[in-house]
Design an enzyme around this catalytic site. Structure first.
Site, PDB file in Angstrom:
ATOM      1  N   GLU A 277       7.169  -7.746   5.476  1.00  0.00           N
ATOM      2  CA  GLU A 277       5.805  -8.093   5.067  1.00  0.00           C
ATOM      3  C   GLU A 277       5.666  -7.999   3.548  1.00  0.00           C
ATOM      4  O   GLU A 277       4.822  -7.258   3.039  1.00  0.00           O
ATOM      5  CB  GLU A 277       4.806  -7.130   5.739  1.00  0.00           C
ATOM      6  CG  GLU A 277       4.909  -7.085   7.259  1.00  0.00           C
ATOM      7  CD  GLU A 277       4.195  -5.866   7.867  1.00  0.00           C
ATOM      8  OE1 GLU A 277       3.667  -5.029   7.114  1.00  0.00           O
ATOM      9  OE2 GLU A 277       4.189  -5.765   9.099  1.00  0.00           O
ATOM     10  N   ARG A 316      -7.447  -3.471 -10.976  1.00  0.00           N
ATOM     11  CA  ARG A 316      -6.288  -2.571 -10.878  1.00  0.00           C
ATOM     12  C   ARG A 316      -6.244  -1.493 -11.961  1.00  0.00           C
ATOM     13  O   ARG A 316      -5.970  -0.343 -11.659  1.00  0.00           O
ATOM     14  CB  ARG A 316      -4.982  -3.368 -10.841  1.00  0.00           C
ATOM     15  CG  ARG A 316      -4.914  -4.375  -9.681  1.00  0.00           C
ATOM     16  CD  ARG A 316      -3.520  -4.929  -9.415  1.00  0.00           C
ATOM     17  NE  ARG A 316      -2.648  -3.888  -8.909  1.00  0.00           N
ATOM     18  CZ  ARG A 316      -1.748  -3.253  -9.627  1.00  0.00           C
ATOM     19  NH1 ARG A 316      -1.559  -3.579 -10.884  1.00  0.00           N
ATOM     20  NH2 ARG A 316      -1.010  -2.309  -9.094  1.00  0.00           N
ATOM     21  N   CYS A 348     -21.050  -2.724 -17.271  1.00  0.00           N
ATOM     22  CA  CYS A 348     -21.657  -1.502 -17.806  1.00  0.00           C
ATOM     23  C   CYS A 348     -21.054  -0.248 -17.189  1.00  0.00           C
ATOM     24  O   CYS A 348     -21.735   0.496 -16.464  1.00  0.00           O
ATOM     25  CB  CYS A 348     -23.154  -1.548 -17.587  1.00  0.00           C
ATOM     26  SG  CYS A 348     -23.844  -3.014 -18.343  1.00  0.00           S
ATOM     27  N   GLU A 349     -19.789  -0.026 -17.420  1.00  0.00           N
ATOM     28  CA  GLU A 349     -19.104   1.178 -16.956  1.00  0.00           C
ATOM     29  C   GLU A 349     -17.953   1.443 -17.923  1.00  0.00           C
ATOM     30  O   GLU A 349     -17.236   0.511 -18.290  1.00  0.00           O
ATOM     31  CB  GLU A 349     -18.468   0.955 -15.571  1.00  0.00           C
ATOM     32  CG  GLU A 349     -19.452   0.761 -14.467  1.00  0.00           C
ATOM     33  CD  GLU A 349     -18.868   1.116 -13.103  1.00  0.00           C
ATOM     34  OE1 GLU A 349     -17.956   1.961 -13.017  1.00  0.00           O
ATOM     35  OE2 GLU A 349     -19.342   0.521 -12.130  1.00  0.00           O
ATOM     36  N   TYR A 377      -2.900  -8.719  -5.763  1.00  0.00           N
ATOM     37  CA  TYR A 377      -4.036  -7.799  -5.744  1.00  0.00           C
ATOM     38  C   TYR A 377      -4.922  -7.967  -6.976  1.00  0.00           C
ATOM     39  O   TYR A 377      -5.504  -7.010  -7.471  1.00  0.00           O
ATOM     40  CB  TYR A 377      -3.550  -6.341  -5.592  1.00  0.00           C
ATOM     41  CG  TYR A 377      -2.623  -6.173  -4.407  1.00  0.00           C
ATOM     42  CD1 TYR A 377      -3.129  -6.216  -3.112  1.00  0.00           C
ATOM     43  CD2 TYR A 377      -1.246  -6.025  -4.569  1.00  0.00           C
ATOM     44  CE1 TYR A 377      -2.290  -6.096  -2.010  1.00  0.00           C
ATOM     45  CE2 TYR A 377      -0.398  -5.909  -3.486  1.00  0.00           C
ATOM     46  CZ  TYR A 377      -0.919  -5.946  -2.210  1.00  0.00           C
ATOM     47  OH  TYR A 377      -0.088  -5.833  -1.118  1.00  0.00           O
TER      48      TYR A 377
HETATM   49  N1  LLP Z   1       2.304  -4.432   5.003  1.00  0.00           N
HETATM   50  C1  LLP Z   1       1.299  -3.546   5.095  1.00  0.00           C
HETATM   51  C2  LLP Z   1       1.010  -2.951   6.402  1.00  0.00           C
HETATM   52  C3  LLP Z   1       0.555  -3.188   3.955  1.00  0.00           C
HETATM   53  O1  LLP Z   1      -0.417  -2.302   4.062  1.00  0.00           O
HETATM   54  C4  LLP Z   1       0.864  -3.791   2.704  1.00  0.00           C
HETATM   55  C5  LLP Z   1       0.096  -3.459   1.508  1.00  0.00           C
HETATM   56  C6  LLP Z   1       1.906  -4.731   2.655  1.00  0.00           C
HETATM   57  C7  LLP Z   1       2.605  -5.030   3.819  1.00  0.00           C
HETATM   58  C8  LLP Z   1       2.308  -5.431   1.397  1.00  0.00           C
HETATM   59  O2  LLP Z   1       2.789  -4.552   0.453  1.00  0.00           O
HETATM   60  P1  LLP Z   1       3.456  -5.105  -0.890  1.00  0.00           P
HETATM   61  O3  LLP Z   1       4.746  -5.804  -0.520  1.00  0.00           O
HETATM   62  O4  LLP Z   1       2.501  -6.025  -1.510  1.00  0.00           O
HETATM   63  O5  LLP Z   1       3.672  -3.871  -1.692  1.00  0.00           O
HETATM   64  N2  LLP Z   1      -4.237  -3.045  -4.012  1.00  0.00           N
HETATM   65  C9  LLP Z   1      -3.060  -2.263  -4.344  1.00  0.00           C
HETATM   66  C10 LLP Z   1      -1.956  -2.455  -3.336  1.00  0.00           C
HETATM   67  C11 LLP Z   1      -2.376  -2.188  -1.912  1.00  0.00           C
HETATM   68  C12 LLP Z   1      -1.278  -2.410  -0.914  1.00  0.00           C
HETATM   69  C13 LLP Z   1      -1.814  -2.358   0.465  1.00  0.00           C
HETATM   70  N3  LLP Z   1      -0.864  -2.635   1.508  1.00  0.00           N
HETATM   71  C14 LLP Z   1      -2.599  -2.618  -5.760  1.00  0.00           C
HETATM   72  O6  LLP Z   1      -3.277  -3.391  -6.440  1.00  0.00           O
HETATM   73  O7  LLP Z   1      -1.598  -2.082  -6.239  1.00  0.00           O
END
Ligand code: LLP
Length: 423
Positions: A277, A316, A348-349, A377
């Site tokens: 994933e 982020r 405004c933060e 993200y």
């Molecule tokens: N599978 C599951 C069950 C997940 O919860 C996530 C990410 C992924 C796959 C994908 O992960 P990746 O390959 O993208 O690392 N918003 C945060 C990151 C949150 C990730 C949530 N889950 C940021 O901006 O760093």
């Protein structure tokens, strides 16, 4: 590796000048490179090409329909975490049997939609969820293909807010309960046990936590088989990090080839279908956020660049203290020195700060800057806080570009709301 480079002093996305896009669509905007998206997907998929593998792109990292359609054409499946993401994946032409559904809080309505779409697998995270899915499947006269997401109690070593595999995190079924919950699942008529799922976090740049979690998971597969379960799939989640800081080799993530080698060593003997994933690894470096400097303000002790992008467009830095490289869209001459700037948005933060004391060439009002590695993200976490319109998105492919999400007008934003006549 990405396709945002200077040509004769101007920053380009592939063969399109970002200044031209900014003139045409206004700022701020996200810009994605189709070539980078394709390349990253291929590098990951090719690393496992010699095995039965489903690469289910993690839709949450960048969910625009144009991007999903592009990846679908490369052969991507999808990892979705809501009914909305399921609809996106299906709309982009990703077949149901290449979709996995993750997340701790799937509703019965979402489960029904996923069963109707004939998805490949539900990654189930708790006993109540398993029972709900069993009920929904029975009422649909079918069985739901399931992997249980196991919490391996491994610290991923990334930011606290994006680590998911420790015992105290809300994710997965506790390690010690795994065999009991599989026994329960095996006895539920609406559930077809297919595999084991694990995901320990995001932006992981070290192989060790992966290896530890995957070894534990392989051990569990053997135990479950000994218990009589037919385990034919292993979903190893996402989480592979990307480089955010140019020139920082210390925290450079492993190449997908190296990651694949480790996995094949552990999972090879199990003879299972591998599911991944990946999100950030595919989209991170494929996108930038372009913003214009509104004001240059001399503070008491700081020089502030006030941008027309804000925390609502890229959260982020505010949320995870994340670093994004910032570069000027007009390439600085080699002569000029560096200045320390604080880059902030108009919200405004105080938290609406992208970077503090950042070394940059001298910049002026109206100049454009680009935040790099903003594809993952970025746009998906944008909001309309301060009634700032949802950020616009552009896709570039060679010398072509298109707006792939429009910027709503204020009138459109207000039209979503209504005032009851009794107010
Ligand atoms: N599978 C599951 C069950 C997940 O919860 C996530 C990410 C992924 C796959 C994908 O992960 P990746 O390959 O993208 O690392 N918003 C945060 C990151 C949150 C990730 C949530 N889950 C940021 O901006 O760093």
């Amino acid at each position: 590796m990405h396709h945002f480079t200077y040509r004769e002093g101007h920053l380009y996305a592939e063969d399109v000048a970002l200044e031209a896009i900014a003139r045409a669509v206004g700022t701020p905007f996200y810009c994605y490179s189709a070539a980078t998206l394709r390349r990253h997907f291929r590098v990951f998929a090719d690393a496992f090409a010699d095995r039965d593998t489903l690469v289910a792109f993690s839709v949450k990292s960048l969910s625009n329909l144009a991007v999903l359609t592009l990846l679908q054409k490369e052969g991507a499946g999808a990892d979705v975490v809501s009914g909305g993401e399921l609809s996106r994946a299906l709309t982009a032409g990703i077949p149901g049997d290449r979709i996995v559904f993750s997340g701790v809080g799937k509703t019965r309505t979402e489960m029904a939609a996923a069963l109707e779409a004939g998805i490949h697998q539900f990654n189930v995270e708790s006993v109540p969820e398993l029972q709900a899915l069993n009920d929904v499947a029975i009422s649909h006269d079918t069985t739901a293909p399931v992997a249980l997401r196991i919490n391996p109690d491994v610290a991923a070593g990334s930011h606290d807010k994006i680590s998911t595999g420790r015992a105290e995190d809300k994710f997965g079924i506790p390690w010690a309960q795994a065999r009991d919950v599989y026994r329960l699942a095996g006895n539920l008529p609406g559930i077809a046990v297919k595999g084991v799922d694990v995901h320990i976090g995001s932006q992981i740049t070290d192989l060790a936590p992966f290896e530890k979690a995957f070894n534990r998971t392989a051990e569990l597969v053997r135990a479950l088989r000994a218990d009589g379960h037919e385990i034919t799939r292993l979903d190893l989640g996402g989480g592979l990090g990307v480089p955010y800081q140019h020139g920082d080799d210390q925290s450079a993530p492993p190449h997908p080839e190296v990651y694949a080698e480790m996995i094949k060593r552990i999972a090879g003997p199990l003879d299972v279908q591998l599911i991944f994933e990946p999100g950030r690894m595919i989209t991170g470096n494929a996108g930038i956020l372009v913003s214009r400097i509104i004001y240059h303000k001399e503070g008491e002790s700081r020089r502030f660049l006030i941008l027309d992008a804000a925390m609502n467009d890229l959260i982020r830095p505010a949320l995870y203290d994340a670093w994004h490289d910032v570069i000027p869209v007009r390439e600085p001459g080699s002569q000029g020195g560096k200045v320390k700037y604080d880059l902030v948005g108009p919200v405004c933060e105080t938290g609406d700060t992208f970077a503090r004391q950042r070394d940059l060439p001298e910049l002026a009002e109206n100049d454009l800057v680009a935040f790099l590695t903003a594809g993952a993200y970025g746009a998906v976490q944008a909001s309309q806080y301060n009634t700032r319109p949802l950020v616009l998105e552009v896709l570039v492919d060679g010398d072509r570009y298109a707006v792939i999400r429009k910027r709503p007008t204020t009138a459109q934003i207000l039209a979503m709301e209504s005032v009851p006549d009794w107010v």
